[in-house]
Structures are given as C-alpha cells and as structure tokens.
Design a protein around this motif. Structure first.
Motif, mmCIF file in Angstrom:
data_model
loop_
_atom_site.group_PDB
_atom_site.id
_atom_site.type_symbol
_atom_site.label_atom_id
_atom_site.label_comp_id
_atom_site.label_asym_id
_atom_site.label_seq_id
_atom_site.Cartn_x
_atom_site.Cartn_y
_atom_site.Cartn_z
ATOM 1 N N GLY A 60 0.831 -1.189 0.000
ATOM 2 C CA GLY A 60 0.000 0.000 0.000
ATOM 3 C C GLY A 60 0.859 1.229 0.000
ATOM 4 N N ALA A 61 0.224 2.397 0.199
ATOM 5 C CA ALA A 61 0.968 3.659 0.215
ATOM 6 C C ALA A 61 1.877 3.682 1.438
ATOM 7 C CB ALA A 61 -0.006 4.836 0.251
ATOM 8 N N LYS A 62 2.962 4.472 1.317
ATOM 9 C CA LYS A 62 3.889 4.571 2.442
ATOM 10 C C LYS A 62 3.176 5.142 3.665
ATOM 11 C CE LYS A 62 8.498 4.430 0.642
ATOM 12 N NZ LYS A 62 8.613 2.958 0.583
ATOM 13 N N ILE A 101 -3.260 4.287 -3.922
ATOM 14 C CA ILE A 101 -2.194 4.005 -4.889
ATOM 15 C C ILE A 101 -2.865 3.789 -6.254
ATOM 16 C CG2 ILE A 101 -0.606 3.021 -3.188
ATOM 17 C CD1 ILE A 101 -1.467 0.243 -4.113
ATOM 18 N N PRO A 102 -2.152 4.099 -7.336
ATOM 19 C CA PRO A 102 -2.758 3.951 -8.671
ATOM 20 C C PRO A 102 -2.938 2.478 -9.039
ATOM 21 C CG PRO A 102 -0.711 5.248 -8.741
ATOM 22 C CD PRO A 102 -0.804 4.671 -7.381
ATOM 23 N N GLU A 138 -8.556 6.536 -16.689
ATOM 24 C CA GLU A 138 -7.610 5.608 -16.091
ATOM 25 C C GLU A 138 -6.845 6.216 -14.927
ATOM 26 O OE1 GLU A 138 -3.879 2.975 -17.519
ATOM 27 O OE2 GLU A 138 -5.462 3.306 -19.018
ATOM 28 N N GLU A 139 -6.539 7.515 -15.011
ATOM 29 C CA GLU A 139 -5.756 8.164 -13.966
ATOM 30 C C GLU A 139 -6.500 8.172 -12.636
ATOM 31 O OE1 GLU A 139 -5.923 9.774 -17.141
ATOM 32 O OE2 GLU A 139 -4.125 8.568 -17.457
ATOM 33 N N GLU A 140 -7.796 8.071 -12.682
ATOM 34 C CA GLU A 140 -8.561 8.176 -11.444
ATOM 35 C C GLU A 140 -8.864 6.813 -10.817
ATOM 36 O OE1 GLU A 140 -11.663 10.488 -13.112
ATOM 37 O OE2 GLU A 140 -10.980 12.318 -12.136
ATOM 38 N N GLN A 141 -8.332 5.760 -11.459
ATOM 39 C CA GLN A 141 -8.591 4.430 -10.923
ATOM 40 C C GLN A 141 -7.597 4.110 -9.808
ATOM 41 O OE1 GLN A 141 -8.563 1.916 -14.353
ATOM 42 N NE2 GLN A 141 -10.695 2.367 -14.829
#
Lengths: 390, 208
Positions: free
Chosen positions: A58-60, A81-82, A210-213
C-alpha cells in the motif's frame, strides 16, 4: 455429619469473613478468566484473518496501519495508490495471487470493500445464498451484516462516504444485494463486497478515466516462502510503495497490547495473593475460638489427620467457590463485552471454554491449600489436654 | 476395672507429683477428691490418655492405655470413655443434634438418630434438638455435654468438677443426672471434685 459438612457449617457460621475471601478469589479469577478468553479470541481472530495473506502492499506510512485497515478492517487506510501498480505487481514472478482492495465508503458502520472475485478465493469465502456480482453496484455481504440489518437478496442499500456512520450518504447509487456469505468468524462477516468499478463509479460521476482508478492496497500471496524476505525488500527499495507482513505487524501489535495484558495479569495475581492471605486470616483467626471445639473433636475420636484435612477443606471450599464464581463472572463479562461492541470488528463470545481455565481452577484449589496449610499444621499439633484444661 | 500403678508426673516446671496406686472395680463409682491445684485434672488427663505420665501404667479393662499410639488411642478413648469437661465445649456452628451425630461419626459408629433422641429424652432436652448451643442456657449446655458423653455407651463416664459452680439444689440435681445416666447406660462414674457435697453419694473416694 461428614467432615466436609462440618467444614461447611463452620464457614457458614462466619459468613462475613468467608464472603470476603470468596469475593476476593472470585474477583481475581474473573480478571484472569477474562484475560484468557479475550487474548485467546483476539489471537485466533487475528490469525484467522491473516491466514492466507503473506503481505500487503500500500501507500507509504505506518505498516501497522496498513495491516489493520486492509486485513482486519479496523484502522483507517494509509492512502491511495494507482491501479497500474497493481497490474505491475500482479505480473511479478514472486506473486502467486494479488488482490486489490479499495476502501472509503461504509454502510451503517460496515465497510464497503471494492475488490475482485479473487478476494473470495484468497480468504476462502463461500457464498451461502445468491451469487457473485456480475456488474457495478451489486454487492455480496457478510453474514453478520445480513443478520444485523436483516438484509435479503435483492435488497437495496445506500453507502455513505467515509468509514464512520452519519456521514454524507450516496443517494444516487443504491447497491443491490446479490449474494450473502456464509459465516466465517473473521472480519469478512462484517464486510460489504463489491467490484472495484462500483467504488470508482460512486465518486466519479462522469466516465472513469484511467488516472482516477485508485485503490487502497493489494493483498499478496507468495509463490514460495523465499519471497518473504525478497519481496518486501524489492517493494520498499524500488517503488514508492510499502509492503507489510501481517505476521510481523500483528506480533508487534500484540507486544504493544501485551503490556496492558501483562499489567492486568500481575494485578490479578496480586488480588489472588491478597485473597489467599484473606483465607489464611479467616481460618487462622477463627482458630482462637475454635481450638476448644477442635480439641473436643479429638476427644470424640477424630484423628489429627482428620482435623488437618478439615482445615484444608475449609480453605479449599472458600477458594473453589471463589474460583467457580470468578470463572462464571469472567464468561459473563466477555459475553457482555462481545454484545456491547455489536458492529465492531472484534467480537468476543462468553460461550467458549478453554483448557487453560481448568488450570486456573486447579490453581484456585491450590491457593486454598496453601492458605490453609499453616492453620492446618497448627491444628494437627494441638496439645488437647492443655487446651481443654485452660 | 481400672488400675493405676506407680504413676508419677513431672510438670514442665520440674515439680513432680506421685499418685497413689488405685484400683476401681467394675460396677463401682469413684470420686477423686482434692483441693484446687492438687493435680486432680492432671490425674484425669492421665486416666483418659490425654497426658502421658512420666512413669507408671494405666490399665483400663485389660488395656494398657499408653501402649496405644496416636489414632488408636483417640479411637479407644472415643469408644470406651465419655468425658464431661468443666465447660460444655459444644461446637457452636452445629445444632444439638449435629453435635451428637459428630460424636457418633468420629467414634466410627453408625449415625443413630433414635439413640440421640433417646439420650436427649432421658436428659429432658429433646425439644432442643435443632437449637444451636448459643440458644441454650448453661444448665441445658451441661445436659447436652452429658448426652454427648454417654451417647456411645462408654464403660466409664469421667467428669471434671461438674457441680462446683452450682448451688446446693442444682448440684444435687446434676449429680442425680450423672447417677441416673450411669445406671441407664451401665457405665461407671469417675468424678473429680473438690466439692464436699458430692462426697456422701460415693462409697469409693480417692484422695489426692
């Protein structure tokens, strides 16, 4: 009249001090029983939830937080995260299974989890009624959710933004219940599962680009145990993500919580020691007035050993009753705790009996013997001629 | 038959008492007379196996008392002797009936409620069967302790100063009670006292 009968009547004759001793033993026992039940159920629950998850990406941020939010569904997520990270990691040769998770919404306190059907396979979830989702805004719900909210197949529910109740409700998109999971005794019982695209669709009203997924985290199952060291190292060094191990993090969590458990444990032992002293004082002080009666029992034919046993029995009766009451109180307490936190993720049951409790019961009996041994020895050594002619 | 021969007892303060030899035939009551502090109680303790004499032997019905050890002595005493102390020493947490049942139990005899009732009736306190000792008067307590002493039909009823704190009338009544109980249970009485009023009722006296 049996010896036990005489002992019981002697204890009944000094109700107040007997009651105090029983109460103290019961109090100590109740705490120990509660600790045993809670820590056992907590450990089991934690282990069961993490059974098939080797790592979470996951994210840091805090690894503990990542595990808590993605495996146990308790804390808040670390950040998004993307989705393309997921595609990359899924193709990694160390990874056997990768399951994406998107958190953010909830239904009346139950978390709505956007994921893929692989989530059900990873956690070995069975659908008891209905079927898996086939399109957006269809949901499969956990057994507890269905029961608590009385939801049947085909029911429509509205999710709300955020993980707590009372937040803004997404009224424009109802979810439809298409499946109900069988009871798992894990966090899955309290989840609402839906395809990832439902979550995206809920927050982006236009076409999803796609960028918002975004997703919250990825549950990983390794292909081989060798990856346990290599995979997190790779993630932590080569990407801006973090990989956390449920085993390591829950052990860390337990060592943190464990301090509290230890303190309570020592507190309970302290109470038990005080209880033993109380039993000792009860018996010892009663000897002052009872020595004549006990000496007369010898005149009536009672042996030294019988009187010795009688004193031990009196001690054991006090601690045994105390231990039984304490065990009962502990179970009731845990059951009440379990019913109080209703929708929360860790449910305790008082209807669980563990072998450890037998040891506690034996310990209680041992305590009575220890407390009574000095009075018993004193009675054993009585010089009856001296006592009766004073 | 009881024989005491060559009994001496040395107290922890090194004072030694020599007791005269004594033979009490069966079917004879005996009065042990002596002033306070003369060693009456010591003699009774020696006679009942509670206090081992420094020398000499105690024979009761062909049993050398101090050949018996530990629990055997406790059992022998429970079967053969009924002892009434100056105080009643009933167990306060047990009823009159339970106090008597305890006496049957520790003598390893069968619990016999009819026998308990019989003895209490003879002593006219059967209406106090289910009372606790603290609910009884001094006189009633003494009767219960006599009942307990005779319950297991001992060969000897041994009493220490049973009348000393009573007035003439009551002393006579208690003495009659002992005599009647001894007759009813075919037991011999051994009473230690400094009470001269008792003297007339006993042909045998043993002066210390």
């Amino acid at each position: 009249m049996t010896i036990v009968g005489i002992s019981i009547k002697a204890l009944k004759a000094k109700k107040l001090s007997s009651f105090l001793s029983v109460l103290l033993v019961a109090f100590g026992m109740a705490i120990i029983t509660t600790l045993i039940l809670v820590s056992h159920q907590l450990t089991q629950k934690l282990e069961r939830n993490a059974a098939n998850v080797d790592a979470v990406v996951g994210a840091k941020g805090s690894p503990l937080q990542l595990i808590l939010s993605s495996v146990y569904f308790i804390d808040f997520p670390t950040g998004n995260i993307p989705l393309k990270n997921f595609e990359e990691i899924k193709r990694n040769r160390m990874v056997k299974t990768a399951v994406p998770i998107a958190l953010g919404d909830s239904y009346e306190g139950y978390r709505i989890v956007g994921t893929e059907p692989s989530f059900l396979q990873l956690h070995q979830l069975q659908i008891a009624e209905g079927k898996l989702w086939s399109k957006n805004f269809e949901i499969v719900i956990g057994a507890d959710v269905a029961k608590a909210k009385n939801l049947k197949l085909g029911a429509l529910i509205y999710g709300s933004h955020g993980l707590t109740t009372g937040a803004e409700v997404h009224e424009e998109h109802p979810y439809r219940v298409v499946g109900i999971l069988s009871k798992q005794h894990t966090s899955a019982d309290q989840l609402v599962l839906t395809p990832l695209s439902s979550i995206w669709g809920m927050h982006h009203h236009e076409e999803i680009v796609e960028e918002e997924q975004d997703i919250t985290s990825i549950l990983i199952q390794y292909r081989s145990p060798v990856s346990t060291i290599l995979f997190p190292k790779m993630i932590n060094e080569q990407t801006n993500l973090q990989a956390a191990s449920p085993a390591i993090e829950s052990a860390r969590l337990f060592s943190l919580v464990g301090i509290g458990f230890d303190v309570l444990h020592y507190f309970a032992i302290l109470i038990m020691v005080i209880a033993a002293i109380s039993v000792f004082i009860t018996l010892f002080s009663s000897l002052k007035e009872r020595k004549y009666d006990l000496a007369v029992l010898r005149i009536l034919g009672a042996s030294k050993q019988q009187l010795f046993t009688m004193m031990l029995i009196e001690g054991v009766i006090l601690t045994f009753i105390g231990a039984l009451l304490g065990l009962a109180a502990g179970h009731i307490l845990v059951e009440v705790l379990g019913s109080l936190d209703g929708a929360s993720q860790v449910l305790f049951s008082g209807y669980l009996f563990l072998n450890d409790e037998f040891y506690v019961l034996w310990a209680g009996i041992g305590l009575g013997i220890i407390a009574a041994i000095i009075p018993a020895i004193q009675v054993y050594r009585y010089d009856i001629a001296k006592i009766l002619n004073n | 038959m009881i024989t005491l021969s060559g009994i001496t007892y040395t107290y922890p303060n090194t004072k030694t008492i020599h007791f005269k030899d004594l033979t009490i035939k069966s079917d004879e009551h005996c009065l042990v007379l002596g002033n306070s502090g003369s060693g009456k109680t010591t003699l009774l303790n020696i006679l009942t196996g509670l206090l081992k004499p420094s020398s000499g032997t105690v024979n009761i019905n062909q049993q050398d008392l101090y050949q018996l050890k530990g629990n055997d002595l406790d059992q022998w005493r429970a079967r053969h002797l009924g002892i009434v102390f100056q105080k009643s020493y009933l167990i306060p947490s047990l009823t009159v009936s339970e106090n008597l049942r305890v006496a049957q139990k520790f003598a390893k005899l069968k619990e016999d409620k009819n026998r308990i009732l019989e003895v209490l009736e003879q002593l006219q306190i059967s209406d106090r069967l289910n009372h606790y000792p603290k609910q009884l008067s001094m006189g009633q307590l003494q009767r219960v302790s006599i009942a307990r002493a005779v319950l297991n039909k001992p060969k000897y009823i041994i009493a220490d100063e049973p009348t000393s704190s009573l007035d003439d009338e009551n002393a006579k009544a208690v003495l009659d009670l002992f005599l009647a109980q001894a007759a009813a249970n075919q037991a011999d009485l051994i009473i230690a006292t400094h009470d001269k009023r008792v003297k007339d009722c006993f042909p045998n006296t043993y002066q210390i």
